[in-house]
Design a protein around this motif. Structure first.
Motif, PDB file in Angstrom:
ATOM      1  N   LEU A 173       0.761  -1.190   0.408  1.00 42.52           N
ATOM      2  CA  LEU A 173       0.417   0.192  -0.031  1.00 42.52           C
ATOM      3  C   LEU A 173       1.125   1.459  -0.267  1.00 42.52           C
ATOM      4  O   LEU A 173       0.540   2.266  -0.347  1.00 42.52           O
ATOM      5  CB  LEU A 173      -0.824   0.125   1.201  1.00 42.52           C
ATOM      6  N   ALA A 174       2.004   1.594   0.547  1.00 41.01           N
ATOM      7  CA  ALA A 174       2.799   2.696   0.589  1.00 41.01           C
ATOM      8  C   ALA A 174       3.641   2.598  -0.923  1.00 41.01           C
ATOM      9  O   ALA A 174       3.380   3.749  -0.759  1.00 41.01           O
ATOM     10  CB  ALA A 174       3.852   1.979   1.582  1.00 41.01           C
ATOM     11  N   ALA A 175       3.874   1.476  -0.923  1.00 32.07           N
ATOM     12  CA  ALA A 175       4.553   2.163  -2.918  1.00 32.07           C
ATOM     13  C   ALA A 175       3.633   2.613  -3.584  1.00 32.07           C
ATOM     14  O   ALA A 175       3.314   2.767  -4.291  1.00 32.07           O
ATOM     15  CB  ALA A 175       4.882   0.756  -3.225  1.00 32.07           C
ATOM     16  N   LEU A 176       2.062   2.113  -3.412  1.00 29.35           N
ATOM     17  CA  LEU A 176       0.681   2.815  -4.096  1.00 29.35           C
ATOM     18  C   LEU A 176       0.598   3.926  -3.702  1.00 29.35           C
ATOM     19  O   LEU A 176       0.554   4.646  -4.890  1.00 29.35           O
ATOM     20  CB  LEU A 176      -0.300   1.331  -3.930  1.00 29.35           C
ATOM     21  N   ARG A 177       0.541   3.965  -2.688  1.00 25.56           N
ATOM     22  CA  ARG A 177       0.371   5.870  -2.317  1.00 25.56           C
ATOM     23  C   ARG A 177       1.392   7.057  -3.005  1.00 25.56           C
ATOM     24  O   ARG A 177       0.913   7.877  -3.876  1.00 25.56           O
ATOM     25  CB  ARG A 177       0.670   6.202  -0.859  1.00 25.56           C
ATOM     26  N   ALA A 178       2.955   6.408  -3.062  1.00 22.15           N
ATOM     27  CA  ALA A 178       3.684   6.891  -3.710  1.00 22.15           C
ATOM     28  C   ALA A 178       3.276   7.435  -5.286  1.00 22.15           C
ATOM     29  O   ALA A 178       2.858   8.441  -5.873  1.00 22.15           O
ATOM     30  CB  ALA A 178       4.836   6.774  -4.223  1.00 22.15           C
ATOM     31  N   SER A 179       3.035   6.726  -5.970  1.00 19.53           N
ATOM     32  CA  SER A 179       2.299   6.174  -6.901  1.00 19.53           C
ATOM     33  C   SER A 179       0.871   7.299  -7.560  1.00 19.53           C
ATOM     34  O   SER A 179       0.578   8.326  -7.684  1.00 19.53           O
ATOM     35  CB  SER A 179       1.886   4.944  -7.943  1.00 19.53           C
TER      36      SER A 179
END
Ligand SMILES: Cc1ncc(COP(=O)(O)O)c(C=O)c1O
Length: 426
Positions: A313-319
């Protein structure tokens, strides 16, 4: 119908178009794979796996640090407490697909979500048990619908109704989809189509299909694997019952990243809908009372099963943050122009060298053009890769090229087609 823009087949034109591109700065927010000579590759495979946002590592690192620092207490004391972490993505996911926040949730992966949605929205009866799909849908979707039909005791050969292009044509005609619904709608329990077909790149008229299917009493769901982050979607207004998507393609969430689900507001209380239940779908206020009876959350969140993977989820937040900064309207406007430029240049290659099988009308496609080359497509893909250009291949003979408006440039497109021109000359 082709695009209405004025283009030129020169490097100088591509450079000027890049200089005038209001989204040009976003390119710097991504890591590009390197070509053999050490320069950034021309990456046209964002429809398969999107590039890594430079900020993703920091977002993931923060959660690793908080896990190290707090252990289990990170659920409450992390900088972004994990108990509510998935909610950080809800507003952005809603904006991405044109939904209300209560209608979306980021969870699981695409095929899992498709099954969960079919548990609720494929409710076959003796008179109405068919599922209407695209012929040549992505295999996982084919397996999912066939296994759901079997699960309910139907033979997929009778239960699955496939839409096929006319003889000699590559893509479906809107009028043929509507005519099939008109003829067979009364026996169809569920219409399940992609928003963009993975192989042909054809985009469907979600609003028109939903309207026609609902008029016949069918439920409607869409697989937005190739639509989310690509098209300007308006799911709430278009009104399908559900939609599912993945986030590793245009949404740049990383390999195997989480999926998303849309359940239309009219089902927010899930009245009368059976569904598979898990503790993360339970009312947040009473979840930890650990009671035996499921009390589902309102909206799409009620379909959650498990506590979600925070690192992903953290990686997706960046995008998602980059998408929010750019905005889907601006991205789609650039995308139409960028893909239009690709089409313009391809049309100038020697006759017969390549055929575009994706529809020509911008509203019938997203970023991707599907290409059929004279000769061996896989050998062509290898030669492109040797030249520092990354596309992808799909059986039987299609090379897909998808300039992603968030990080691709007009110069990328020009370099790709210039390399093809070199191949065409032999
Ligand atoms: C249209 C479509 N449906 C389903 C899938 C399968 O997705 P997942 O592996 O996330 O379940 C894909 C993957 O590329 C896809 O493109």
């Amino acid at each position: 119908m082709t695009t209405q823009y004025t283009f030129e087949d020169t490097e100088d034109f591509a450079r000027r178009a890049d200089a005038e591109d209001p989204l040009r700065a976003f390119r710097e927010s991504f890591h590009f794979p390197l070509a053999a000579d050490g320069s950034p590759a021309v990456y046209l495979a964002g429809n398969s796996l999107g590039l890594q946002p430079r900020s993703a590592a920091r977002y993931v690192q923060e959660e690793l640090e908080d896990w190290a620092r707090f252990g289990v207490e990170g659920h409450h004391h992390a900088r972004h407490p994990w108990l509510h972490y998935h909610e950080l993505l809800t507003q952005q996911a809603a904006r991405l697909v044109g939904a209300q926040p209560v209608e979306v949730v980021v969870m699981n992966t695409l095929t899992v979500n498709l099954h969960l949605m079919m548990v609720s929205f494929y409710r076959p009866t003796r008179e109405r048990f068919k599922i209407l799909v695209e012929g040549g849908a992505f295999p996982s979707d084919q397996y999912a619908v066939a296994s759901q039909a079997r699960f309910h005791g139907y033979d997929p050969r009778e239960a699955i109704l496939e839409l096929k292009p006319r003889e000699g044509e590559q893509t479906l005609r809107d009028e043929d989809i509507l005519a099939t619904l008109d003829r067979h709608g009364h026996e169809v329990a569920l219409v399940l189509l992609g928003s963009v077909n993975y192989l042909t790149g054809q985009a469907f008229d979600l609003a028109g299909i939903t309207r026609a299917a609902h008029a016949k009493g069918c439920r409607v769901g869409f697989d937005l694997a190739h639509g989310a982050g690509n098209l300007r979607l308006r799911l709430h207004d278009d009104g399908p019952d559900f939609a599912v998507w993945c986030s590793y393609k245009y949404l740049n969430g990383g390999p195997g990243s989480l999926g998303g689900v849309f359940v239309h507001e009219r089902h927010a209380r899930a009245q009368g809908l059976p569904r598979f239940e898990g503790w993360w779908g339970h009312d947040k206020r009473t979840r930890f009372q650990m009671g035996p009876r499921f009390d589902g959350l309102e909206g799409a969140e009620g379909w959650q099963l498990s506590n979600p993977p925070i690192l992903q989820l953290a990686a997706l937040r960046a995008s998602f943050e980059l998408f929010d900064q750019a905005g889907m309207d601006a991205l789609r406007a650039k995308s139409e122009r960028l893909t239009g430029y690709l089409e313009f240049l391809l049309d100038r290659l020697p006759p017969g060298f390549v055929r575009i099988t994706t529809p020509r009308a911008p509203k019938q496609r997203g970023a991707q053009l599907s290409l059929r080359f004279q000769g061996d497509a896989q050998a062509m893909l290898k030669r492109l890769s040797d030249a520092g250009i990354i596309c992808d291949f799909r059986q039987p003979d299609i090379i897909r090229a998808a300039p992603a408006p968030l990080y691709n440039s007009f110069s990328d497109v020009h370099r790709f087609v210039r390399t093809l021109a070199g191949q065409a000359r032999g």
